[in-house]
Design a protein around this motif. Sequence first.
Motif, PDB file in Angstrom:
ATOM      1  N   GLN A  25       0.807  -1.217   0.000  1.00 50.84           N
ATOM      2  CA  GLN A  25       0.000   0.000   0.000  1.00 50.84           C
ATOM      3  C   GLN A  25       0.848   1.279   0.000  1.00 50.84           C
ATOM      4  O   GLN A  25       0.491   2.257  -0.655  1.00 50.84           O
ATOM      5  N   TYR A  87      -4.892  11.515   9.684  1.00 48.82           N
ATOM      6  CA  TYR A  87      -5.018  10.442   8.690  1.00 48.82           C
ATOM      7  C   TYR A  87      -5.862   9.276   9.206  1.00 48.82           C
ATOM      8  O   TYR A  87      -6.434   8.521   8.418  1.00 48.82           O
ATOM      9  N   ASP A  90      -9.340   9.789   7.957  1.00 48.02           N
ATOM     10  CA  ASP A  90      -9.424  10.041   6.522  1.00 48.02           C
ATOM     11  C   ASP A  90     -10.182   8.893   5.863  1.00 48.02           C
ATOM     12  O   ASP A  90      -9.697   7.764   5.816  1.00 48.02           O
ATOM     13  N   SER A  91     -11.349   9.191   5.340  1.00 47.29           N
ATOM     14  CA  SER A  91     -12.198   8.144   4.757  1.00 47.29           C
ATOM     15  C   SER A  91     -11.596   7.554   3.485  1.00 47.29           C
ATOM     16  O   SER A  91     -12.047   6.502   3.013  1.00 47.29           O
ATOM     17  N   ASP A  92     -10.579   8.232   2.909  1.00 46.35           N
ATOM     18  CA  ASP A  92      -9.922   7.677   1.719  1.00 46.35           C
ATOM     19  C   ASP A  92      -9.066   6.457   2.068  1.00 46.35           C
ATOM     20  O   ASP A  92      -8.703   5.678   1.189  1.00 46.35           O
ATOM     21  N   ARG A  93      -8.723   6.324   3.336  1.00 42.17           N
ATOM     22  CA  ARG A  93      -7.961   5.161   3.775  1.00 42.17           C
ATOM     23  C   ARG A  93      -8.929   4.106   4.301  1.00 42.17           C
ATOM     24  O   ARG A  93      -9.877   4.415   5.004  1.00 42.17           O
ATOM     25  N   SER A  94      -8.664   2.863   3.967  1.00 39.58           N
ATOM     26  CA  SER A  94      -9.554   1.791   4.408  1.00 39.58           C
ATOM     27  C   SER A  94      -9.502   1.643   5.928  1.00 39.58           C
ATOM     28  O   SER A  94      -8.503   1.983   6.574  1.00 39.58           O
ATOM     29  N   ARG A  98      -6.293   1.748   8.648  1.00 40.42           N
ATOM     30  CA  ARG A  98      -6.321   2.575   9.853  1.00 40.42           C
ATOM     31  C   ARG A  98      -6.290   1.709  11.105  1.00 40.42           C
ATOM     32  O   ARG A  98      -5.718   2.095  12.120  1.00 40.42           O
ATOM     33  N   ASP A 149      -2.054  16.675  -2.202  1.00 39.49           N
ATOM     34  CA  ASP A 149      -2.823  15.433  -2.340  1.00 39.49           C
ATOM     35  C   ASP A 149      -1.876  14.245  -2.488  1.00 39.49           C
ATOM     36  O   ASP A 149      -1.724  13.683  -3.577  1.00 39.49           O
ATOM     37  N   GLY A 151      -2.140  11.198  -1.421  1.00 41.90           N
ATOM     38  CA  GLY A 151      -2.712   9.855  -1.472  1.00 41.90           C
ATOM     39  C   GLY A 151      -2.090   8.985  -0.401  1.00 41.90           C
ATOM     40  O   GLY A 151      -1.946   9.410   0.746  1.00 41.90           O
ATOM     41  N   LEU A 152      -1.687   7.763  -0.776  1.00 45.69           N
ATOM     42  CA  LEU A 152      -1.049   6.865   0.186  1.00 45.69           C
ATOM     43  C   LEU A 152       0.482   6.924   0.114  1.00 45.69           C
ATOM     44  O   LEU A 152       1.153   6.214   0.859  1.00 45.69           O
ATOM     45  N   ARG A 166       0.124  17.950   4.176  1.00 44.61           N
ATOM     46  CA  ARG A 166      -0.432  18.534   2.955  1.00 44.61           C
ATOM     47  C   ARG A 166       0.203  19.872   2.576  1.00 44.61           C
ATOM     48  O   ARG A 166      -0.007  20.365   1.472  1.00 44.61           O
TER      49      ARG A 166
END
Length: 204
Positions: A25, A87, A90-94, A98, A149, A151-152, A166
């Motif tokens: 990841q 983080y 952060d809903s972008d991370r599964s 988390r 941005d 990401g991961l 950021r």
Amino acid sequence: MDALLAIKLVYTAFMVVLIPVYLRQYGPTNFLYFCDLALLFTLAGLWLDSPLLISMSAVGLLLPQTLWVVDFIFNLFGRKTTGLTDYMFDSDRSLFLRGLSLFHGWLPFLLVYLVWQMGYDSRAFVAWTIVSCIVLPICYFWMPPAQPDPGLTPVNINLVWGFDDRKPQTFMSPNAWFAMLFFGLPVAIYWPTHLLLMALFKPA
């Protein structure tokens, strides 16, 4: 079953899951984070019965991870503090990723227990400081800086560009911030932790 053996087995099972997931990841540079390095040192310390490796992780991690725990608790109640644990929300991370990152919350307590059991190796301060002095320049000069941005992709590793992943801090010049971190961590974080561990625990 002996308590330390049980810890070795459970911890190893956790790392068997975490290492390949993090590599896939986030990539290998994620293991430049001091917290992830401490995970690896702790794993090796457990199986090698090495108080030095355990003590190094404790010197480097106890104070920063305590701050992580405090920041996480504040975030749970909707209060922003340092941003260290943003983080985690952060809903972008599964949820799975988390969930793995919750090791930041329990690792400092495990390290305290292990130092209590194994004793504190006073060489840990110098050893961890050497690790810090090697890793920080790598993070600052060769790893991606804070960016809008990411990401991961691991950016701003070990906060070499400020507390916000950021955007870089603007309070002082980047070089001044890095110098403050490079020289300040041993003086303000590692040395006080070293003295506290020497005072509280038996020598290894």
